[in-house]
Write an enzyme that holds these catalytic residues in place. Sequence first.
Site, mmCIF file in Angstrom:
data_model
loop_
_atom_site.group_PDB
_atom_site.id
_atom_site.type_symbol
_atom_site.label_atom_id
_atom_site.label_comp_id
_atom_site.label_asym_id
_atom_site.label_seq_id
_atom_site.Cartn_x
_atom_site.Cartn_y
_atom_site.Cartn_z
ATOM 1 N N ASP A 248 0.934 -1.147 -0.030
ATOM 2 C CA ASP A 248 0.152 0.046 0.054
ATOM 3 C C ASP A 248 0.972 1.159 -0.049
ATOM 4 O O ASP A 248 1.552 1.451 0.925
ATOM 5 C CB ASP A 248 -1.051 -0.063 1.061
ATOM 6 C CG ASP A 248 -1.911 1.358 1.186
ATOM 7 O OD1 ASP A 248 -1.706 2.256 0.658
ATOM 8 O OD2 ASP A 248 -2.703 1.134 2.014
ATOM 9 N N VAL A 249 1.028 1.914 -1.047
ATOM 10 C CA VAL A 249 2.080 3.064 -1.197
ATOM 11 C C VAL A 249 1.774 4.235 -0.386
ATOM 12 O O VAL A 249 2.621 5.153 -0.167
ATOM 13 C CB VAL A 249 2.009 3.537 -2.807
ATOM 14 C CG1 VAL A 249 2.481 2.680 -3.646
ATOM 15 C CG2 VAL A 249 0.625 4.125 -3.072
ATOM 16 N N ASN B 37 2.873 5.045 -10.276
ATOM 17 C CA ASN B 37 1.734 4.734 -11.089
ATOM 18 C C ASN B 37 0.463 4.801 -10.352
ATOM 19 O O ASN B 37 -0.637 5.028 -10.719
ATOM 20 C CB ASN B 37 1.759 3.633 -12.176
ATOM 21 C CG ASN B 37 0.624 3.351 -13.102
ATOM 22 O OD1 ASN B 37 0.301 4.170 -13.666
ATOM 23 N ND2 ASN B 37 0.222 2.228 -12.676
ATOM 24 N N SER C 58 -1.739 13.238 -14.516
ATOM 25 C CA SER C 58 -2.951 13.225 -15.545
ATOM 26 C C SER C 58 -3.132 14.539 -16.370
ATOM 27 O O SER C 58 -2.476 15.608 -15.662
ATOM 28 C CB SER C 58 -4.197 13.164 -14.287
ATOM 29 O OG SER C 58 -5.255 13.202 -15.125
ATOM 30 N N TYR D 123 -9.075 14.511 -6.313
ATOM 31 C CA TYR D 123 -8.068 13.940 -7.423
ATOM 32 C C TYR D 123 -7.181 15.073 -8.170
ATOM 33 O O TYR D 123 -6.147 14.869 -8.278
ATOM 34 C CB TYR D 123 -8.749 13.125 -8.294
ATOM 35 C CG TYR D 123 -7.932 12.418 -9.515
ATOM 36 C CD1 TYR D 123 -7.410 11.434 -9.481
ATOM 37 C CD2 TYR D 123 -8.176 13.115 -10.853
ATOM 38 C CE1 TYR D 123 -6.619 10.727 -10.246
ATOM 39 C CE2 TYR D 123 -7.221 12.440 -11.830
ATOM 40 C CZ TYR D 123 -6.510 11.280 -11.708
ATOM 41 O OH TYR D 123 -5.830 10.812 -12.709
ATOM 42 N N ALA E 170 -6.516 17.914 -6.894
ATOM 43 C CA ALA E 170 -5.724 18.558 -6.046
ATOM 44 C C ALA E 170 -4.673 17.520 -5.896
ATOM 45 O O ALA E 170 -3.347 18.168 -5.800
ATOM 46 C CB ALA E 170 -6.397 18.826 -4.614
ATOM 47 N N LYS F 181 -3.211 15.739 -8.143
ATOM 48 C CA LYS F 181 -2.444 15.411 -9.368
ATOM 49 C C LYS F 181 -1.580 16.604 -9.570
ATOM 50 O O LYS F 181 -0.459 16.933 -10.008
ATOM 51 C CB LYS F 181 -3.369 15.049 -10.503
ATOM 52 C CG LYS F 181 -3.860 13.888 -10.358
ATOM 53 C CD LYS F 181 -2.737 12.563 -10.590
ATOM 54 C CE LYS F 181 -3.174 11.246 -10.486
ATOM 55 N NZ LYS F 181 -2.041 10.135 -10.637
ATOM 56 N N ILE G 180 -7.606 6.948 -20.640
ATOM 57 C CA ILE G 180 -6.785 5.608 -21.110
ATOM 58 C C ILE G 180 -7.674 4.521 -20.498
ATOM 59 O O ILE G 180 -8.079 4.471 -19.385
ATOM 60 C CB ILE G 180 -5.522 5.591 -20.261
ATOM 61 C CG1 ILE G 180 -4.857 6.829 -20.427
ATOM 62 C CG2 ILE G 180 -4.885 4.185 -20.998
ATOM 63 C CD1 ILE G 180 -4.359 7.106 -21.894
HETATM 64 N N1 NAD Z 1 -6.924 5.518 -17.028
HETATM 65 C C1 NAD Z 1 -7.082 7.013 -17.168
HETATM 66 O O1 NAD Z 1 -7.892 7.491 -17.999
HETATM 67 C C2 NAD Z 1 -6.071 7.758 -16.237
HETATM 68 C C3 NAD Z 1 -6.051 9.245 -16.806
HETATM 69 C C4 NAD Z 1 -5.058 10.151 -16.328
HETATM 70 C C5 NAD Z 1 -4.154 9.404 -15.146
HETATM 71 N N2 NAD Z 1 -4.403 8.284 -14.762
HETATM 72 C C6 NAD Z 1 -3.472 7.733 -13.582
HETATM 73 O O2 NAD Z 1 -2.748 6.684 -14.110
HETATM 74 C C7 NAD Z 1 -2.391 5.907 -13.043
HETATM 75 C C8 NAD Z 1 -3.039 4.216 -13.207
HETATM 76 O O3 NAD Z 1 -4.488 4.368 -13.268
HETATM 77 P P1 NAD Z 1 -5.307 3.273 -14.149
HETATM 78 O O4 NAD Z 1 -6.412 3.953 -14.920
HETATM 79 O O5 NAD Z 1 -4.565 2.385 -14.636
HETATM 80 O O6 NAD Z 1 -6.236 2.683 -12.918
HETATM 81 P P2 NAD Z 1 -6.691 1.176 -12.461
HETATM 82 O O7 NAD Z 1 -7.670 1.494 -11.343
HETATM 83 O O8 NAD Z 1 -6.978 0.403 -13.707
HETATM 84 O O9 NAD Z 1 -5.144 0.774 -11.751
HETATM 85 C C9 NAD Z 1 -4.558 1.338 -10.578
HETATM 86 C C10 NAD Z 1 -3.693 0.535 -9.805
HETATM 87 O O10 NAD Z 1 -3.262 1.178 -8.536
HETATM 88 C C11 NAD Z 1 -3.355 0.174 -7.643
HETATM 89 N N3 NAD Z 1 -3.662 0.952 -6.319
HETATM 90 C C12 NAD Z 1 -4.576 1.667 -5.897
HETATM 91 N N4 NAD Z 1 -4.518 1.933 -4.812
HETATM 92 C C13 NAD Z 1 -3.025 1.583 -4.590
HETATM 93 C C14 NAD Z 1 -2.462 1.846 -3.066
HETATM 94 N N5 NAD Z 1 -2.827 2.227 -1.784
HETATM 95 N N6 NAD Z 1 -1.179 1.062 -3.118
HETATM 96 C C15 NAD Z 1 -0.604 0.553 -4.149
HETATM 97 N N7 NAD Z 1 -1.374 0.248 -5.529
HETATM 98 C C16 NAD Z 1 -2.571 0.796 -5.240
HETATM 99 C C17 NAD Z 1 -4.455 -0.786 -8.027
HETATM 100 O O11 NAD Z 1 -4.255 -1.932 -7.339
HETATM 101 C C18 NAD Z 1 -4.288 -1.063 -9.485
HETATM 102 O O12 NAD Z 1 -3.578 -1.960 -9.647
HETATM 103 C C19 NAD Z 1 -3.327 6.384 -11.725
HETATM 104 O O13 NAD Z 1 -2.095 7.418 -11.298
HETATM 105 C C20 NAD Z 1 -4.214 7.442 -12.338
HETATM 106 O O14 NAD Z 1 -4.451 8.552 -11.738
HETATM 107 C C21 NAD Z 1 -5.185 7.307 -15.417
#
Ligand code: NAD
Length: 211
Positions: free
Chosen positions: A13-14, A40, A93, A107, A109, A111, A140
């Site tokens: 848990d980060v 990530n 993001s 969120y 805030a 990012k 994405i």
């Molecule tokens: N998907 C999008 O459209 C999008 C757009 C902009 C930014 N992002 C960013 O990309 C990153 C990945 O997002 P995603 O869409 O793949 O999300 P997702 O929900 O598909 O995956 C997120 C991952 O983070 C892990 N996670 C969540 N809380 C955690 C914690 N406390 N400790 C460790 N791991 C944890 C989850 O287990 C999961 O594997 C995020 O930082 C998100 O803000 C995503």
Amino acid sequence: MANGWKAAAVTTDVSKEDDVKRMVAETVKRFGSIGILVNNAGIYPEIPLRQMSLDDFQKVLSVNLNGVFLCTKYASEQMIKQGNGGRVINITSIDALHPSSVGLAHYDASKHGVWGFTKNIALELAPYKIWVNAIAPGGILTPGVKKLQSSMPILGGVDMEKVMEAFMSKIPMRRLGEADDIGMVALFLASDMSAYMTGSQIIVDGGVLLS
Ligand SMILES: NC(=O)c1ccc[n+]([C@@H]2O[C@H](COP(=O)([O-])OP(=O)(O)OC[C@H]3O[C@@H](n4cnc5c(N)ncnc54)[C@H](O)[C@@H]3O)[C@@H](O)[C@H]2O)c1
């Protein structure tokens, strides 16, 4: 793995300092060193301000911002000890620059915070040849977004399905991104192709911020 590379997973848990310390120690134990850190992990629960509790706000900050702080702190300590530089890649993001949807105040805030943190740490870690950059994805198609799409609620009177439709219509490339669209840019930032870059944020959004 099939091509002979080694991979390992360490449940972490980060937002928890002891977990992050253990993840870094375990990585060094298994691989001998850390060269690249990709921050990530992130969460994006949509909650309008009126319904958002302090706990909701703090939860998002603790994963998205504290998590980046903790992983960068402990991984960069290790990189400094190794003495041959390193790379930190923060996944921010487009919301680090401009809001994409209502219900994401916490969120956005977090990012914006990660983008500020990226620039400051790029300055601090440059003497150690640790280059710190960010990638700002647009929409994405990841498991998290698929889950959001399949349970589009009406939040505080705002129909989130309509918000998503409006978002899609603003993408000049007319598609959501794939995980590899971000992975390729991370590869670029992890390689010598980006040898003269630190403190930058690359927008990878199919052109959304243009519209
Ligand atoms: N998907 C999008 O459209 C999008 C757009 C902009 C930014 N992002 C960013 O990309 C990153 C990945 O997002 P995603 O869409 O793949 O999300 P997702 O929900 O598909 O995956 C997120 C991952 O983070 C892990 N996670 C969540 N809380 C955690 C914690 N406390 N400790 C460790 N791991 C944890 C989850 O287990 C999961 O594997 C995020 O930082 C998100 O803000 C995503």
